[in-house]
Write a protein that holds these residues in place. Structure first.
Motif, PDB file in Angstrom:
ATOM      1  N   ASN A   4       0.829  -1.203   0.000  1.00 42.88           N
ATOM      2  CA  ASN A   4       0.000   0.000   0.000  1.00 42.88           C
ATOM      3  C   ASN A   4       0.858   1.245   0.000  1.00 42.88           C
ATOM      4  O   ASN A   4       1.958   1.251   0.539  1.00 42.88           O
ATOM      5  CB  ASN A   4      -0.868   0.032   1.264  1.00 42.88           C
ATOM      6  CG  ASN A   4      -1.719  -1.198   1.403  1.00 42.88           C
ATOM      7  OD1 ASN A   4      -2.576  -1.471   0.584  1.00 42.88           O
ATOM      8  ND2 ASN A   4      -1.484  -1.966   2.462  1.00 42.88           N
ATOM      9  N   ILE A  56       0.395   5.318   1.175  1.00 42.63           N
ATOM     10  CA  ILE A  56      -0.480   6.253   1.870  1.00 42.63           C
ATOM     11  C   ILE A  56       0.130   7.638   1.732  1.00 42.63           C
ATOM     12  O   ILE A  56       1.326   7.826   2.002  1.00 42.63           O
ATOM     13  CB  ILE A  56      -0.713   5.819   3.341  1.00 42.63           C
ATOM     14  CG1 ILE A  56      -1.799   6.677   3.969  1.00 42.63           C
ATOM     15  CG2 ILE A  56       0.565   5.764   4.129  1.00 42.63           C
ATOM     16  CD1 ILE A  56      -2.416   6.068   5.223  1.00 42.63           C
ATOM     17  N   LEU A  69      -5.107   3.329   9.796  1.00 46.74           N
ATOM     18  CA  LEU A  69      -4.823   2.426   8.682  1.00 46.74           C
ATOM     19  C   LEU A  69      -3.494   1.696   8.834  1.00 46.74           C
ATOM     20  O   LEU A  69      -3.370   0.533   8.464  1.00 46.74           O
ATOM     21  CB  LEU A  69      -4.827   3.191   7.353  1.00 46.74           C
ATOM     22  CG  LEU A  69      -6.186   3.634   6.832  1.00 46.74           C
ATOM     23  CD1 LEU A  69      -6.026   4.584   5.645  1.00 46.74           C
ATOM     24  CD2 LEU A  69      -7.031   2.429   6.428  1.00 46.74           C
ATOM     25  N   ARG A 106      -2.260  -0.723  -3.973  1.00 47.00           N
ATOM     26  CA  ARG A 106      -3.354   0.130  -3.513  1.00 47.00           C
ATOM     27  C   ARG A 106      -2.774   1.463  -3.031  1.00 47.00           C
ATOM     28  O   ARG A 106      -1.725   1.484  -2.391  1.00 47.00           O
ATOM     29  CB  ARG A 106      -4.094  -0.556  -2.372  1.00 47.00           C
ATOM     30  CG  ARG A 106      -5.336   0.185  -1.925  1.00 47.00           C
ATOM     31  CD  ARG A 106      -6.062  -0.534  -0.816  1.00 47.00           C
ATOM     32  NE  ARG A 106      -6.764  -1.691  -1.359  1.00 47.00           N
ATOM     33  CZ  ARG A 106      -6.990  -2.800  -0.683  1.00 47.00           C
ATOM     34  NH1 ARG A 106      -6.601  -2.932   0.543  1.00 47.00           N
ATOM     35  NH2 ARG A 106      -7.655  -3.792  -1.235  1.00 47.00           N
ATOM     36  N   PHE A 117      -3.840   4.799  -0.810  1.00 48.31           N
ATOM     37  CA  PHE A 117      -4.755   5.484   0.098  1.00 48.31           C
ATOM     38  C   PHE A 117      -4.393   6.964   0.010  1.00 48.31           C
ATOM     39  O   PHE A 117      -3.411   7.412   0.599  1.00 48.31           O
ATOM     40  CB  PHE A 117      -4.595   4.965   1.528  1.00 48.31           C
ATOM     41  CG  PHE A 117      -5.065   3.552   1.697  1.00 48.31           C
ATOM     42  CD1 PHE A 117      -6.377   3.294   2.076  1.00 48.31           C
ATOM     43  CD2 PHE A 117      -4.215   2.482   1.463  1.00 48.31           C
ATOM     44  CE1 PHE A 117      -6.824   1.987   2.229  1.00 48.31           C
ATOM     45  CE2 PHE A 117      -4.655   1.173   1.612  1.00 48.31           C
ATOM     46  CZ  PHE A 117      -5.963   0.926   1.997  1.00 48.31           C
ATOM     47  N   GLU A 157     -11.558   2.363  -5.694  1.00 52.52           N
ATOM     48  CA  GLU A 157     -12.148   1.304  -4.889  1.00 52.52           C
ATOM     49  C   GLU A 157     -13.141   1.895  -3.889  1.00 52.52           C
ATOM     50  O   GLU A 157     -14.159   1.296  -3.585  1.00 52.52           O
ATOM     51  CB  GLU A 157     -11.025   0.560  -4.165  1.00 52.52           C
ATOM     52  CG  GLU A 157     -11.476  -0.607  -3.343  1.00 52.52           C
ATOM     53  CD  GLU A 157     -10.296  -1.363  -2.778  1.00 52.52           C
ATOM     54  OE1 GLU A 157      -9.867  -2.329  -3.427  1.00 52.52           O
ATOM     55  OE2 GLU A 157      -9.796  -0.972  -1.701  1.00 52.52           O
ATOM     56  N   GLU A 158     -12.808   3.088  -3.387  1.00 52.84           N
ATOM     57  CA  GLU A 158     -13.652   3.737  -2.395  1.00 52.84           C
ATOM     58  C   GLU A 158     -13.341   5.226  -2.421  1.00 52.84           C
ATOM     59  O   GLU A 158     -12.203   5.628  -2.642  1.00 52.84           O
ATOM     60  CB  GLU A 158     -13.336   3.162  -1.016  1.00 52.84           C
ATOM     61  CG  GLU A 158     -14.204   3.639   0.099  1.00 52.84           C
ATOM     62  CD  GLU A 158     -13.860   2.963   1.424  1.00 52.84           C
ATOM     63  OE1 GLU A 158     -14.440   3.404   2.420  1.00 52.84           O
ATOM     64  OE2 GLU A 158     -13.049   2.036   1.469  1.00 52.84           O
ATOM     65  N   TYR A 172     -11.031  11.515   0.753  1.00 55.96           N
ATOM     66  CA  TYR A 172     -10.211  10.316   0.767  1.00 55.96           C
ATOM     67  C   TYR A 172     -10.623   9.440  -0.417  1.00 55.96           C
ATOM     68  O   TYR A 172     -11.800   9.172  -0.621  1.00 55.96           O
ATOM     69  CB  TYR A 172     -10.422   9.514   2.068  1.00 55.96           C
ATOM     70  CG  TYR A 172     -10.114  10.299   3.314  1.00 55.96           C
ATOM     71  CD1 TYR A 172      -8.836  10.788   3.551  1.00 55.96           C
ATOM     72  CD2 TYR A 172     -11.090  10.534   4.274  1.00 55.96           C
ATOM     73  CE1 TYR A 172      -8.542  11.494   4.708  1.00 55.96           C
ATOM     74  CE2 TYR A 172     -10.812  11.231   5.430  1.00 55.96           C
ATOM     75  CZ  TYR A 172      -9.543  11.712   5.640  1.00 55.96           C
ATOM     76  OH  TYR A 172      -9.254  12.412   6.788  1.00 55.96           O
ATOM     77  N   THR A 231      -9.438   5.754  -2.302  1.00 57.22           N
ATOM     78  CA  THR A 231      -8.612   4.549  -2.328  1.00 57.22           C
ATOM     79  C   THR A 231      -8.617   4.017  -3.738  1.00 57.22           C
ATOM     80  O   THR A 231      -9.694   3.798  -4.325  1.00 57.22           O
ATOM     81  CB  THR A 231      -9.138   3.488  -1.357  1.00 57.22           C
ATOM     82  OG1 THR A 231      -9.217   4.053  -0.056  1.00 57.22           O
ATOM     83  CG2 THR A 231      -8.235   2.257  -1.336  1.00 57.22           C
ATOM     84  N   TYR A 232      -7.426   3.845  -4.299  1.00 53.21           N
ATOM     85  CA  TYR A 232      -7.268   3.322  -5.656  1.00 53.21           C
ATOM     86  C   TYR A 232      -6.687   1.924  -5.583  1.00 53.21           C
ATOM     87  O   TYR A 232      -5.845   1.638  -4.737  1.00 53.21           O
ATOM     88  CB  TYR A 232      -6.302   4.194  -6.473  1.00 53.21           C
ATOM     89  CG  TYR A 232      -6.820   5.576  -6.772  1.00 53.21           C
ATOM     90  CD1 TYR A 232      -7.590   5.803  -7.917  1.00 53.21           C
ATOM     91  CD2 TYR A 232      -6.565   6.645  -5.934  1.00 53.21           C
ATOM     92  CE1 TYR A 232      -8.060   7.074  -8.213  1.00 53.21           C
ATOM     93  CE2 TYR A 232      -7.033   7.911  -6.210  1.00 53.21           C
ATOM     94  CZ  TYR A 232      -7.778   8.119  -7.357  1.00 53.21           C
ATOM     95  OH  TYR A 232      -8.241   9.377  -7.638  1.00 53.21           O
ATOM     96  N   ARG A 233      -7.106   1.082  -6.487  1.00 53.60           N
ATOM     97  CA  ARG A 233      -6.556  -0.265  -6.625  1.00 53.60           C
ATOM     98  C   ARG A 233      -6.042  -0.413  -8.048  1.00 53.60           C
ATOM     99  O   ARG A 233      -6.689   0.007  -8.988  1.00 53.60           O
ATOM    100  CB  ARG A 233      -7.587  -1.340  -6.339  1.00 53.60           C
ATOM    101  CG  ARG A 233      -6.991  -2.748  -6.502  1.00 53.60           C
ATOM    102  CD  ARG A 233      -7.868  -3.849  -5.997  1.00 53.60           C
ATOM    103  NE  ARG A 233      -7.831  -4.083  -4.573  1.00 53.60           N
ATOM    104  CZ  ARG A 233      -6.794  -4.604  -3.904  1.00 53.60           C
ATOM    105  NH1 ARG A 233      -5.683  -4.874  -4.521  1.00 53.60           N
ATOM    106  NH2 ARG A 233      -6.875  -4.842  -2.620  1.00 53.60           N
TER     107      ARG A 233
END
Length: 170
Positions: free
Chosen positions: A4, A6, A35, A119, A121, A148-149, A164, A166-168
């Motif tokens: 990840n 961040i 997180l 991912r 964040f 993703e979110e 915020y 979140t990428y995947r």
């Protein structure tokens, strides 16, 4: 292993200025802690040295530097991304759960680890910082990533808008 990233970045990709964070958003700092707690955190030497309190508790702190003799009290030291990821993979979290590492900066470290990241964040700060001296390429805009979110935008008491995302990696 899932890796990840961040990061808090401005609309222009700005992430740092004079060795410090640009954006000091209380809820973002709480989110960072929530997180990353119980996970390895990977950072460059300059990021390590900029931490007001070190090591970050409840996490394996891994400092990446080309200086093989570098000492970072309370942290593991790696001389390349591969070694950092190996250290992260070998670590057993306090809960005994599998723990995915979080790459936490700075700009050079983000770029070096990007091929391994699954991912992102992102705290997307809707502002620019013309005098930033550390920027992150907005890789999430290159078509290799999907959202993703995402949260609704929020605003700090100073009026800075952020959200915020979140990428995947696809």
């Amino acid at each position: 292993m899932d890796v990840n990233m961040i990061v808090a970045a401005g609309d222009d990709g700005a992430i740092g200025r004079k060795g410090d964070l640009i954006w000091h958003i209380s809820s973002d700092l709480r989110r960072f802690k929530a997180l990353t707690m119980g996970h390895p955190v990977i950072m460059g030497r300059k990021t390590w040295e900029s931490l007001p309190k070190k090591p970050l508790p409840g996490r394996l702190n891994i400092v990446v530097t080309r200086n093989a003799g570098y000492k970072a009290d309370g942290a593991a030291v790696a001389t390349c991304p591969e070694e950092a990821l190996r250290l992260a993979d070998e670590w057993v979290s306090p809960s005994g759960e599998a723990a995915s590492p979080f790459v936490m900066g700075g700009a050079q470290i983000y770029n070096e680890f990007m091929p391994s990241v699954n991912r992102i964040f992102l705290t997307r700060v809707h502002a620019v910082c013309a005098d930033a001296d550390a920027r992150l390429p907005k890789v999430w805009e290159d078509g290799e990533w999907e959202i993703e979110e995402a949260t609704e935008p929020e605003r700090t008491s100073e009026g800075v808008e952020y959200d915020y995302v979140t990428y995947r990696k696809k």
